[in-house]
Design an enzyme around this catalytic site. Structure first.
Site, mmCIF file in Angstrom:
data_model
loop_
_atom_site.group_PDB
_atom_site.id
_atom_site.type_symbol
_atom_site.label_atom_id
_atom_site.label_comp_id
_atom_site.label_asym_id
_atom_site.label_seq_id
_atom_site.Cartn_x
_atom_site.Cartn_y
_atom_site.Cartn_z
ATOM 1 N N CYS A 32 0.840 -1.189 0.000
ATOM 2 C CA CYS A 32 0.000 0.000 0.000
ATOM 3 C C CYS A 32 0.888 1.256 0.000
ATOM 4 O O CYS A 32 2.067 1.194 0.355
ATOM 5 C CB CYS A 32 -0.960 -0.016 1.182
ATOM 6 S SG CYS A 32 -0.177 0.015 2.799
ATOM 7 N N CYS A 35 3.187 2.315 2.960
ATOM 8 C CA CYS A 35 4.140 1.287 3.411
ATOM 9 C C CYS A 35 5.208 0.967 2.383
ATOM 10 O O CYS A 35 5.997 0.051 2.604
ATOM 11 C CB CYS A 35 3.385 0.002 3.749
ATOM 12 S SG CYS A 35 2.165 0.190 5.038
ATOM 13 N N CYS A 59 1.545 -4.329 6.556
ATOM 14 C CA CYS A 59 0.639 -3.262 6.954
ATOM 15 C C CYS A 59 -0.677 -3.772 7.530
ATOM 16 O O CYS A 59 -1.459 -2.990 8.035
ATOM 17 C CB CYS A 59 0.356 -2.348 5.774
ATOM 18 S SG CYS A 59 -0.506 -3.194 4.449
#
Length: 76
Positions: A32, A35, A59
């Site tokens: 994501c 991250c 994450c």
């Protein structure tokens, strides 16, 4: 499983396999947005994931505790 990153890239190029455009920008291991960062030459391919942490983490997107719907916060 035993292919090198160069062998994987050659297969992608030779067979016109669609590839995430971020890969060519240094984002080898994509998670994501908060991250993930691009890596620099010589870094491990996973160095861009959770780079500010000293431990190996994810994450929460892959966590069995993550709620359905893609939200990565676990509420107690």
């Amino acid at each position: 499983l035993k292919w090198t990153l160069a062998e994987v890239q050659k297969y992608i190029d030779d067979n016109n396999v669609p590839q995430n455009s971020l890969h060519k920008k240094g984002f080898i291991s994509i998670g994501c947005a908060p991250c993930t960062r691009a890596i620099v030459e010589g870094e491990d391919i996973r160095a861009g994931r959770w780079s500010w942490e000293s431990s190996h983490k994810e994450c929460g997107l892959h966590s069995p505790l993550a709620p359905k719907g893609g939200i990565n916060e676990v509420k107690n």
